[in-house]
Design an enzyme around this catalytic site. Structure first.
Site, PDB file in Angstrom:
ATOM      1  N   ALA A 278      -3.066   3.027   6.927  1.00  0.00           N
ATOM      2  CA  ALA A 278      -2.606   4.114   7.785  1.00  0.00           C
ATOM      3  C   ALA A 278      -3.696   5.174   7.871  1.00  0.00           C
ATOM      4  CB  ALA A 278      -1.319   4.704   7.221  1.00  0.00           C
TER       5      ALA A 278
ATOM      6  N   GLY B 232      -9.784  -3.917   1.909  1.00  0.00           N
ATOM      7  CA  GLY B 232      -9.091  -2.639   2.069  1.00  0.00           C
ATOM      8  C   GLY B 232     -10.092  -1.509   2.239  1.00  0.00           C
ATOM      9  N   ARG B 233     -10.132  -0.609   1.242  1.00  0.00           N
ATOM     10  CA  ARG B 233     -10.954   0.602   1.379  1.00  0.00           C
ATOM     11  C   ARG B 233     -12.437   0.313   1.594  1.00  0.00           C
ATOM     12  NH1 ARG B 233      -8.724   2.860  -4.070  1.00  0.00           N
ATOM     13  NH2 ARG B 233      -8.581   0.605  -4.295  1.00  0.00           N
TER      14      ARG B 233
ATOM     15  N   ASN C 151      -5.636  -9.310  -2.215  1.00  0.00           N
ATOM     16  CA  ASN C 151      -6.116  -7.967  -1.865  1.00  0.00           C
ATOM     17  C   ASN C 151      -6.211  -7.091  -3.110  1.00  0.00           C
ATOM     18  OD1 ASN C 151      -4.401  -5.096  -0.952  1.00  0.00           O
ATOM     19  ND2 ASN C 151      -6.430  -5.464  -0.091  1.00  0.00           N
ATOM     20  N   GLY C 152      -7.181  -6.195  -3.081  1.00  0.00           N
ATOM     21  CA  GLY C 152      -7.338  -5.209  -4.158  1.00  0.00           C
ATOM     22  C   GLY C 152      -8.737  -5.205  -4.730  1.00  0.00           C
TER      23      GLY C 152
ATOM     24  N   LYS D 168       3.814  -8.130   2.886  1.00  0.00           N
ATOM     25  CA  LYS D 168       2.724  -7.588   2.064  1.00  0.00           C
ATOM     26  C   LYS D 168       3.354  -6.939   0.844  1.00  0.00           C
ATOM     27  CE  LYS D 168      -1.560  -4.949   2.098  1.00  0.00           C
ATOM     28  NZ  LYS D 168      -1.267  -3.640   1.524  1.00  0.00           N
TER      29      LYS D 168
ATOM     30  N   CYS E 181       4.328  -0.183  -0.022  1.00  0.00           N
ATOM     31  CA  CYS E 181       3.921   1.223   0.159  1.00  0.00           C
ATOM     32  C   CYS E 181       4.524   2.087  -0.940  1.00  0.00           C
ATOM     33  CB  CYS E 181       4.376   1.725   1.529  1.00  0.00           C
ATOM     34  SG  CYS E 181       3.955   3.466   1.775  1.00  0.00           S
TER      35      CYS E 181
HETATM   36  C1  FMN Z   1      -5.383   5.356   3.160  1.00  0.00           C
HETATM   37  C2  FMN Z   1      -4.637   4.078   2.910  1.00  0.00           C
HETATM   38  C3  FMN Z   1      -3.634   3.715   3.786  1.00  0.00           C
HETATM   39  C4  FMN Z   1      -2.921   2.515   3.564  1.00  0.00           C
HETATM   40  N1  FMN Z   1      -1.955   2.151   4.467  1.00  0.00           N
HETATM   41  C5  FMN Z   1      -1.316   0.955   4.302  1.00  0.00           C
HETATM   42  C6  FMN Z   1      -0.382   0.491   5.282  1.00  0.00           C
HETATM   43  O1  FMN Z   1      -0.155   1.104   6.325  1.00  0.00           O
HETATM   44  N2  FMN Z   1       0.245  -0.684   5.033  1.00  0.00           N
HETATM   45  C7  FMN Z   1      -0.012  -1.434   3.894  1.00  0.00           C
HETATM   46  O2  FMN Z   1       0.573  -2.494   3.712  1.00  0.00           O
HETATM   47  N3  FMN Z   1      -0.898  -1.020   2.987  1.00  0.00           N
HETATM   48  C8  FMN Z   1      -1.566   0.138   3.168  1.00  0.00           C
HETATM   49  N4  FMN Z   1      -2.523   0.519   2.265  1.00  0.00           N
HETATM   50  C9  FMN Z   1      -2.876  -0.387   1.151  1.00  0.00           C
HETATM   51  C10 FMN Z   1      -4.050  -1.284   1.551  1.00  0.00           C
HETATM   52  O3  FMN Z   1      -3.672  -2.155   2.586  1.00  0.00           O
HETATM   53  C11 FMN Z   1      -4.534  -2.112   0.334  1.00  0.00           C
HETATM   54  O4  FMN Z   1      -3.453  -2.891  -0.110  1.00  0.00           O
HETATM   55  C12 FMN Z   1      -5.015  -1.245  -0.817  1.00  0.00           C
HETATM   56  O5  FMN Z   1      -5.907  -0.241  -0.358  1.00  0.00           O
HETATM   57  C13 FMN Z   1      -5.703  -2.098  -1.889  1.00  0.00           C
HETATM   58  O6  FMN Z   1      -6.872  -2.703  -1.408  1.00  0.00           O
HETATM   59  P1  FMN Z   1      -8.329  -2.089  -1.808  1.00  0.00           P
HETATM   60  O7  FMN Z   1      -8.330  -1.891  -3.310  1.00  0.00           O
HETATM   61  O8  FMN Z   1      -9.295  -3.137  -1.360  1.00  0.00           O
HETATM   62  O9  FMN Z   1      -8.468  -0.796  -1.069  1.00  0.00           O
HETATM   63  C14 FMN Z   1      -3.222   1.702   2.446  1.00  0.00           C
HETATM   64  C15 FMN Z   1      -4.231   2.101   1.575  1.00  0.00           C
HETATM   65  C16 FMN Z   1      -4.947   3.261   1.803  1.00  0.00           C
HETATM   66  C17 FMN Z   1      -6.057   3.628   0.841  1.00  0.00           C
END
Ligand code: FMN
Length: 318
Positions: A19, A226-227, A202-203, A141, A100
């Site tokens: 988001a 993700g990030r 993921n993660g 998810k 979430c």
């Molecule tokens: C700013 C932000 C917004 C996110 N929004 C969503 C979302 O809308 N839907 C969702 O399923 N996960 C959301 N996530 C989680 C990510 O999809 C992901 O699962 C999480 O960041 C872990 O992956 P990473 O460690 O590679 O960042 C969000 C994460 C962040 C940091």
């Protein structure tokens, strides 16, 4: 290549929904980098049902980004299935958010709260599948569990599979871990070996080596970045090349990064209008300049740049 229901997923590098980050203009950039599956930012099924006008931007999609999943959150199986049925024609997949951790979401029994309510989570999937049939796959998810005392991803995923889910993306952390600490790849691996549907891991995937080792250690069908894509869409292409061809491609040059920044500014402004786009673009532009000479000065000046021209001239000076 693998399939989610009847949808072909052309490589093993997907992008997770975020988001405020993965809106339509940025998803199209990520698509051009080669990602095989995109998902919209999460959107409230109830909000769609009651015609919340803010959802129009979040739900916007374009043929160019296909296959794309619409991610719904909610806790009412009837509303969720009605909404999924009404909007399904615009998307390839309907994804349900069960991870979430945001308080106002969890407090309503939505998002990560569903990890503690397997029967409701399954009823949501079942009722959407019943209404939309096999035409569009339903995916989920999830996280590995609610907290350290309730790591239930294996049982939960099996139940979702039986309810009709056609793939699961799993973030290897609990709800209470939020976004920090280790990603529990062992649990993702256990989930993968317990179900037949595709698993997207993921993660904490920050670079090409994390991407490949995540696939090797978990046996997952794909990863979801993700990030790591913040200000770095090129990581998609880099991961694909490394996973598929063992090839390490060059990082983008400063000029390529600047070109992407101008393009991202244009696309966001065309999509959201100058005022709204600029406040959101500040994050993206700061991320693009991470590690660049003069980036601190750029970020400071960016705070007061309130027109496209001012932003362009700051990028020029980088
Ligand atoms: C700013 C932000 C917004 C996110 N929004 C969503 C979302 O809308 N839907 C969702 O399923 N996960 C959301 N996530 C989680 C990510 O999809 C992901 O699962 C999480 O960041 C872990 O992956 P990473 O460690 O590679 O960042 C969000 C994460 C962040 C940091």
């Amino acid at each position: 290549m693998f399939k989610i229901g009847n949808i072909e997923i052309k490589n093993r590098v997907c992008v997770a929904p975020m988001a405020g980050i993965t809106d339509l203009p940025y998803r199209i950039i990520l698509k051009e980098m080669g990602t095989s599956l995109l998902t919209t930012e999460l959107v409230s099924a109830k909000g769609i049902y009651y015609n919340n006008p803010n959802n129009k931007i979040i739900m916007a999609t374009d043929k160019k980004e296909s296959p794309v999943a619409l991610q719904l959150f909610g806790a009412d199986p009837i509303i969720m299935s009605l909404v999924a049925n009404n909007v399904k024609d615009s998307y390839d997949i309907i994804d349900i958010n069960m991870g979430c951790p945001v308080l106002k979401v969890v407090r309503n029994g939505e998002g990560a709260a569903l990890l503690k309510n397997e029967s409701l989570a399954c009823r949501i999937v079942e009722s959407i599948v019943r209404v939309i049939g096999d035409e569009k796959p339903v995916t989920c998810k999830i996280r590995i569990g609610y907290d350290n005392n309730h790591i239930n991803a294996v049982k939960f995923s099996k139940a979702l599979e039986s309810a009709g889910a056609k793939a699961i993306t799993i973030h290897g952390r609990t709800k209470t871990e939020l976004y920090s600490g280790e990603c529990h790849r062992d649990v993702i691996k256990d989930v993968k070996s317990s179900v037949k549907i595709p698993i997207i891991a993921n993660g904490n995937i920050w670079n090409i080596y994390d991407a490949k080792s995540m696939l090797e250690e978990t046996g997952a069908d794909a990863i979801a970045l993700g990030r790591a894509v913040k200000g770095n869409p090129w990581i998609v292409k880099e991961c694909i090349e490394y996973i598929e061809n063992d090839k390490i491609i060059d990082r983008p040059t400063k000029d390529e990064i600047k070109k992407m920044m101008y393009r991202h500014v244009d696309d966001e402004i065309n999509f959201k209008g100058e005022m709204k786009a600029i406040s959101e673009l500040r994050h993206h532009l700061a991320w693009y300049t991470h590690g660049m000479e003069n980036s601190t000065k750029f970020r400071l000046e960016l705070n007061s740049a309130d027109t496209k021209e001012k932003i362009y001239s700051l990028i020029d000076k980088l």
